[in-house]
Scaffold this motif. Structure first.
Motif, PDB file in Angstrom:
ATOM      1  N   ARG A 119      -6.651   3.827  11.479  1.00  0.00           N
ATOM      2  CA  ARG A 119      -6.898   4.910  12.422  1.00  0.00           C
ATOM      3  C   ARG A 119      -7.676   4.372  13.618  1.00  0.00           C
ATOM      4  NH1 ARG A 119      -9.278   8.667   7.634  1.00  0.00           N
ATOM      5  NH2 ARG A 119     -10.855   7.027   7.827  1.00  0.00           N
ATOM      6  N   ARG A 120      -7.723   5.152  14.658  1.00  0.00           N
ATOM      7  CA  ARG A 120      -8.414   4.725  15.867  1.00  0.00           C
ATOM      8  C   ARG A 120      -9.884   4.452  15.571  1.00  0.00           C
ATOM      9  NH1 ARG A 120      -8.311   7.805  21.748  1.00  0.00           N
ATOM     10  NH2 ARG A 120      -9.564   6.233  22.870  1.00  0.00           N
ATOM     11  N   GLY A 121     -10.364   3.306  16.030  1.00  0.00           N
ATOM     12  CA  GLY A 121     -11.754   2.934  15.833  1.00  0.00           C
ATOM     13  C   GLY A 121     -12.017   2.156  14.569  1.00  0.00           C
ATOM     14  N   GLU A 122     -11.086   2.170  13.598  1.00  0.00           N
ATOM     15  CA  GLU A 122     -11.272   1.419  12.359  1.00  0.00           C
ATOM     16  C   GLU A 122     -11.014  -0.066  12.596  1.00  0.00           C
ATOM     17  OE1 GLU A 122     -10.266   4.345   8.626  1.00  0.00           O
ATOM     18  OE2 GLU A 122      -8.576   3.366   9.630  1.00  0.00           O
ATOM     19  N   ALA A 123     -11.641  -0.883  11.763  1.00  0.00           N
ATOM     20  CA  ALA A 123     -11.448  -2.326  11.870  1.00  0.00           C
ATOM     21  C   ALA A 123     -11.700  -2.953  10.506  1.00  0.00           C
ATOM     22  CB  ALA A 123     -12.386  -2.929  12.913  1.00  0.00           C
ATOM     23  N   PHE A 124     -11.120  -4.110  10.293  1.00  0.00           N
ATOM     24  CA  PHE A 124     -11.378  -4.856   9.065  1.00  0.00           C
ATOM     25  C   PHE A 124     -12.802  -5.408   9.135  1.00  0.00           C
ATOM     26  CE2 PHE A 124      -6.741  -4.976   9.474  1.00  0.00           C
ATOM     27  CZ  PHE A 124      -6.408  -4.390   8.259  1.00  0.00           C
ATOM     28  N   SER A 125     -13.462  -5.469   7.978  1.00  0.00           N
ATOM     29  CA  SER A 125     -14.891  -5.770   7.958  1.00  0.00           C
ATOM     30  C   SER A 125     -15.246  -6.614   6.752  1.00  0.00           C
ATOM     31  CB  SER A 125     -15.687  -4.458   7.946  1.00  0.00           C
ATOM     32  OG  SER A 125     -15.361  -3.690   6.790  1.00  0.00           O
ATOM     33  N   HIS A 126     -16.568  -6.864   6.588  1.00  0.00           N
ATOM     34  CA  HIS A 126     -17.087  -7.598   5.442  1.00  0.00           C
ATOM     35  C   HIS A 126     -16.379  -8.955   5.305  1.00  0.00           C
ATOM     36  CE1 HIS A 126     -18.412  -3.468   4.838  1.00  0.00           C
ATOM     37  NE2 HIS A 126     -19.254  -3.864   3.897  1.00  0.00           N
ATOM     38  N   GLU A 127     -16.095  -9.383   4.054  1.00  0.00           N
ATOM     39  CA  GLU A 127     -15.453 -10.676   3.840  1.00  0.00           C
ATOM     40  C   GLU A 127     -14.069 -10.734   4.475  1.00  0.00           C
ATOM     41  OE1 GLU A 127     -17.205  -8.726   1.708  1.00  0.00           O
ATOM     42  OE2 GLU A 127     -16.962  -9.616  -0.285  1.00  0.00           O
ATOM     43  N   THR A 128     -13.361  -9.597   4.497  1.00  0.00           N
ATOM     44  CA  THR A 128     -12.025  -9.588   5.100  1.00  0.00           C
ATOM     45  C   THR A 128     -12.093 -10.010   6.559  1.00  0.00           C
ATOM     46  OG1 THR A 128     -11.396  -7.771   3.623  1.00  0.00           O
ATOM     47  CG2 THR A 128      -9.977  -8.191   5.533  1.00  0.00           C
ATOM     48  N   PHE A 177       0.850  -1.179   0.000  1.00  0.00           N
ATOM     49  CA  PHE A 177       0.000   0.000   0.000  1.00  0.00           C
ATOM     50  C   PHE A 177       0.892   1.238   0.000  1.00  0.00           C
ATOM     51  CE2 PHE A 177      -2.403  -3.312   2.204  1.00  0.00           C
ATOM     52  CZ  PHE A 177      -3.572  -3.319   1.461  1.00  0.00           C
ATOM     53  N   ARG A 178       0.338   2.340  -0.463  1.00  0.00           N
ATOM     54  CA  ARG A 178       1.103   3.575  -0.466  1.00  0.00           C
ATOM     55  C   ARG A 178       1.490   3.947   0.966  1.00  0.00           C
ATOM     56  NH1 ARG A 178      -0.789   9.413  -3.059  1.00  0.00           N
ATOM     57  NH2 ARG A 178       1.175  10.509  -2.637  1.00  0.00           N
ATOM     58  N   GLY A 179       2.769   4.199   1.153  1.00  0.00           N
ATOM     59  CA  GLY A 179       3.264   4.571   2.474  1.00  0.00           C
ATOM     60  C   GLY A 179       3.586   3.392   3.366  1.00  0.00           C
ATOM     61  N   VAL A 180       3.549   2.155   2.807  1.00  0.00           N
ATOM     62  CA  VAL A 180       3.832   0.953   3.597  1.00  0.00           C
ATOM     63  C   VAL A 180       4.939   0.153   2.908  1.00  0.00           C
ATOM     64  CG1 VAL A 180       2.908  -1.221   4.504  1.00  0.00           C
ATOM     65  CG2 VAL A 180       1.479   0.833   4.467  1.00  0.00           C
ATOM     66  N   ARG A 181       5.842  -0.371   3.692  1.00  0.00           N
ATOM     67  CA  ARG A 181       6.875  -1.280   3.204  1.00  0.00           C
ATOM     68  C   ARG A 181       6.791  -2.581   3.985  1.00  0.00           C
ATOM     69  NH1 ARG A 181       6.669   2.189   0.114  1.00  0.00           N
ATOM     70  NH2 ARG A 181       8.339   3.401  -0.867  1.00  0.00           N
ATOM     71  N   ARG A 182       7.129  -3.664   3.289  1.00  0.00           N
ATOM     72  CA  ARG A 182       7.142  -4.969   3.953  1.00  0.00           C
ATOM     73  C   ARG A 182       8.290  -5.780   3.367  1.00  0.00           C
ATOM     74  NH1 ARG A 182       2.152  -8.646   5.724  1.00  0.00           N
ATOM     75  NH2 ARG A 182       3.342 -10.349   6.648  1.00  0.00           N
ATOM     76  N   PRO A 183       9.157  -6.349   4.225  1.00  0.00           N
ATOM     77  CA  PRO A 183      10.235  -7.175   3.699  1.00  0.00           C
ATOM     78  C   PRO A 183       9.680  -8.293   2.835  1.00  0.00           C
ATOM     79  CG  PRO A 183      10.598  -6.713   6.019  1.00  0.00           C
ATOM     80  CD  PRO A 183       9.219  -6.208   5.685  1.00  0.00           C
ATOM     81  N   VAL A 184      10.314  -8.521   1.680  1.00  0.00           N
ATOM     82  CA  VAL A 184       9.871  -9.591   0.794  1.00  0.00           C
ATOM     83  C   VAL A 184      10.032 -10.916   1.521  1.00  0.00           C
ATOM     84  CG1 VAL A 184      10.335 -10.806  -1.359  1.00  0.00           C
ATOM     85  CG2 VAL A 184      10.428  -8.305  -1.290  1.00  0.00           C
ATOM     86  N   ALA A 185       8.965 -11.685   1.557  1.00  0.00           N
ATOM     87  CA  ALA A 185       8.985 -12.970   2.264  1.00  0.00           C
ATOM     88  C   ALA A 185       9.197 -14.087   1.268  1.00  0.00           C
ATOM     89  CB  ALA A 185       7.678 -13.174   3.023  1.00  0.00           C
ATOM     90  N   ARG A 186       9.942 -15.083   1.690  1.00  0.00           N
ATOM     91  CA  ARG A 186      10.113 -16.278   0.871  1.00  0.00           C
ATOM     92  C   ARG A 186       8.840 -17.101   0.975  1.00  0.00           C
ATOM     93  NH1 ARG A 186      15.268 -19.842   2.130  1.00  0.00           N
ATOM     94  NH2 ARG A 186      16.204 -17.903   1.355  1.00  0.00           N
ATOM     95  N   ALA A 246      -2.733  -2.795   8.286  1.00  0.00           N
ATOM     96  CA  ALA A 246      -3.024  -2.546   9.707  1.00  0.00           C
ATOM     97  C   ALA A 246      -2.180  -1.415  10.274  1.00  0.00           C
ATOM     98  CB  ALA A 246      -2.814  -3.826  10.521  1.00  0.00           C
ATOM     99  N   VAL A 247      -0.964  -1.202   9.726  1.00  0.00           N
ATOM    100  CA  VAL A 247      -0.101  -0.143  10.255  1.00  0.00           C
ATOM    101  C   VAL A 247      -0.665   1.245   9.928  1.00  0.00           C
ATOM    102  CG1 VAL A 247       1.931  -1.627  10.103  1.00  0.00           C
ATOM    103  CG2 VAL A 247       1.404  -0.087   8.206  1.00  0.00           C
ATOM    104  N   LEU A 248      -1.641   1.308   9.007  1.00  0.00           N
ATOM    105  CA  LEU A 248      -2.250   2.586   8.627  1.00  0.00           C
ATOM    106  C   LEU A 248      -3.635   2.791   9.250  1.00  0.00           C
ATOM    107  CD1 LEU A 248      -1.390   2.651   4.796  1.00  0.00           C
ATOM    108  CD2 LEU A 248      -0.128   3.733   6.671  1.00  0.00           C
TER     109      LEU A 248
END
Length: 334
Positions: free
Chosen positions: A78-87, A41-50, A74-76
């Motif tokens: 905001r307070r009170g937000e949560a994953f929803s729907h099928e996710t 995602f824009r503004g997010v980095r993640r080490p490439v995983a094998r 998840a690192v982005l």
């Protein structure tokens, strides 16, 4: 000599982090642009995983992909937000069928993660994210993946707009199942009122009619729904314990004591483990000695020859096979 790569600070290794956190931890701009980092995602980095290759089902691979995307975003949050729907349902362990969206060019596009914010916050707008706002108050809950999700009942109501009846029953069966130290995420008799108020409410009410506690896997639920579609499921009990003179024989997916019939879904685990295979052979031999007939069903029986499978079960029960499914919306799809 080539300049050595900047080492990743210990606190950021193996986990997603915000671009700004990388800078604060001492990584330079060039380092953060290096191919050793994914940019989910824009503004997010993640080490490439094998990526480890293994005998994962498409459902397990899909769940892993959703979990990785949610971890990254998840690192982005905001307070009170949560994953929803099928996710949220997938993060809660529901073995849903992979959903495929199409891009403008007609190609398969990655399924976005769903994020819900409480009113009056604005819905998230970002590539790879489907943002929503809920006027219903909710308290984010923890998931087995350690990520915040909306309550299970709210996730079901939200996802009913895009999931069909079969997938909703799969989700309900999983959420109502308690095993060992795990308590059900939904009551065994979920309130019917929970189905109202959002798009897809009619489908969810329909799914609530066929959800049952006891199915321990997606394939067990699909097997039961195939029989339900043809009016045969009501003759069976789920996860039945049977005994003989030696004691407990074991637990069986579907059993009809009146007709002395056991129907078992035979998954890959029965062939990948020699010890499990021998245990199952002995278990089935003992139940046959008790006079039960055993029908073993495989994935091909569900998806390639469902009518033949229904005829086998009906014949073993001694009943007439319906000429056509009574509830076609319950027929499983691969």
């Amino acid at each position: 000599m080539p300049r050595p790569r900047e080492p990743v600070p210990h606190a950021l290794r193996g986990m997603p982090f915000r671009y700004a956190e990388g800078l604060q931890a001492g990584l330079g701009v060039k380092a953060l642009r290096h191919e050793r980092f994914d940019r989910p995602f824009r503004g997010v980095r993640r080490p490439v995983a094998r990526v480890e290759q293994g005998p994962h089902s498409s459902y397990a691979s899909y769940a892993d992909a959703v979990r990785r995307s949610a971890e990254s975003f998840a690192v982005l949050l905001r307070r009170g937000e949560a994953f929803s729907h099928e996710t949220a349902l997938i993060l809660l362990g529901c073995p849903l069928r992979p959903l495929v969206e199409r891009s403008a060019g007609g190609d398969a596009a990655p399924q976005p993660v769903h994020v819900t914010a409480p009113w009056p916050a604005r819905a998230r707008r970002a590539a790879g994210v489907r943002g929503h706002v809920s006027r219903r108050d909710f308290e984010p809950r923890g998931s087995p993946a350690g990520l915040p999700v909306v309550p299970a009942e709210l996730a079901l109501r939200q996802a009913a707009a895009s999931l069909n009846v079969v997938e909703l029953v799969v989700a309900l069966d999983h959420l109502m199942l308690g095993s060992g130290a795990r308590t059900p995420l939904l009551p065994v008799e979920p309130p019917r009122a929970a189905a109202g108020g959002l798009p897809g409410s009619r489908r969810l009410r329909r799914a609530l009619q066929f959800a049952r506690t006891g199915s321990e896997s997606r394939m067990e639920t699909l097997l039961r729904l195939l029989l339900e579609a043809h009016g045969l499921a009501e003759r069976f009990d789920l996860q039945v314990e049977l005994f003989d003179g030696e004691g407990r024989i074991g637990r069986f997916d579907l059993a009809c004591r009146e007709a002395k019939l056991v129907v078992e879904y035979d998954g890959e685990q029965h062939r990948s483990s020699r010890a499990q295979y021998l245990k199952d052979v002995r278990r089935l031999d003992r139940v046959r000695e008790r006079g039960y007939r055993v029908l073993r069903v495989h994935a091909e029986d569900l998806f390639l020859r469902p009518l033949e499978t229904v005829r086998r079960v009906a014949e073993a029960l001694g009943v007439r096979t319906p000429d056509a499914p009574l509830r076609p919306e319950l027929l499983p799809a691969p």
